[in-house]
Design an enzyme around this catalytic site. Structure first.
Site: not given
Ligand code: VGL
Ligand code: ZN
Length: 207
Positions: A9, A106, A151
């Protein structure tokens, strides 16, 4: 031994100024760019939510940071973030992207969140990451990215539970830290689960 670097991410919405900004999240990008030449294989995950996703506070008229019960599990309410095909969902522009051989999306289902790059939060559906790693005989997974306490943590825990040798490159991760020690606690949890904790210098000097 078949090593792969897994970028979790590394997206605009998690960088300072983004919708779900991770403090100093942008600092990991130059470190990742230095790590990239050390790996023959690089994979990335993207948080990739449809509009009106169940993890968005706005979807439920809730306030950001509150917790709701969603299909029997506790769900944190986040600001709208990483909406499919928006600039917030793109990789941070300074990330060198040419060696990324595969991208795993995802959080794509409207009604269930997915912190892990492997499975959704109910562990009902696989993203295809495990199958991809097995197909290519990748045995050693090196994890970097955002956010340490969400994540990155759940991806690393699932990687170990799938049986991969899992390394977390600590200085190439940053956390949300809603509570002061969330990132430190997450690193401990990953280590206790069997992840090997390393720093980028160990890898860069040896490659
Ligand atoms: C994430 C919160 C919501 C992350 C993704 O990438 O850590 N955190 N969605
Ligand atoms: Zn998300």
């Amino acid at each position: 031994m078949n090593q792969v670097l897994l970028l979790v991410d590394v997206q605009n919405d998690f960088a300072p100024g983004g919708a779900l900004a991770v403090p100093r999240g942008d600092e990991i990008v130059p470190i990742i760019n230095q790590l990239l030449p050390c790996f023959d294989h690089v994979i990335a995950t993207k948080d990739w939510h449809p509009k009106g996703h169940a993890s968005f506070a706005s979807t439920h008229g809730e306030s950001v940071g509150s917790l709701i019960e969603l299909n029997g599990i506790t769900q944190m309410m986040w600001p709208d973030h990483c909406v499919q095909n928006t600039s917030g969902a793109e990789f941070i522009a300074s990330l060198q992207q040419d060696s990324i051989e595969h991208v795993v999306l995802k959080g794509t289902q409207l009604s269930i969140d997915s912190y892990s790059g492997f499975f959704d939060n109910q562990r009902q559906q696989a993203t295809g990451l495990e199958a991809y790693l097995r197909k290519h005989n990748y045995t050693d997974v090196y994890i970097v990215g955002l956010a340490t306490d969400y994540c990155v943590k759940f991806t690393a825990l699932d990687s170990v539970s799938c049986g991969f040798n899992t390394y977390v490159i600590k200085d190439a991760c940053r956390g949300v830290n809603i509570n002061l020690n969330d990132s430190e606690n997450a690193f401990k949890e990953m280590e206790n689960a069997g992840c090997k904790m390393v720093v980028s210098a160990e890898i860069i000097t040896e490659c």
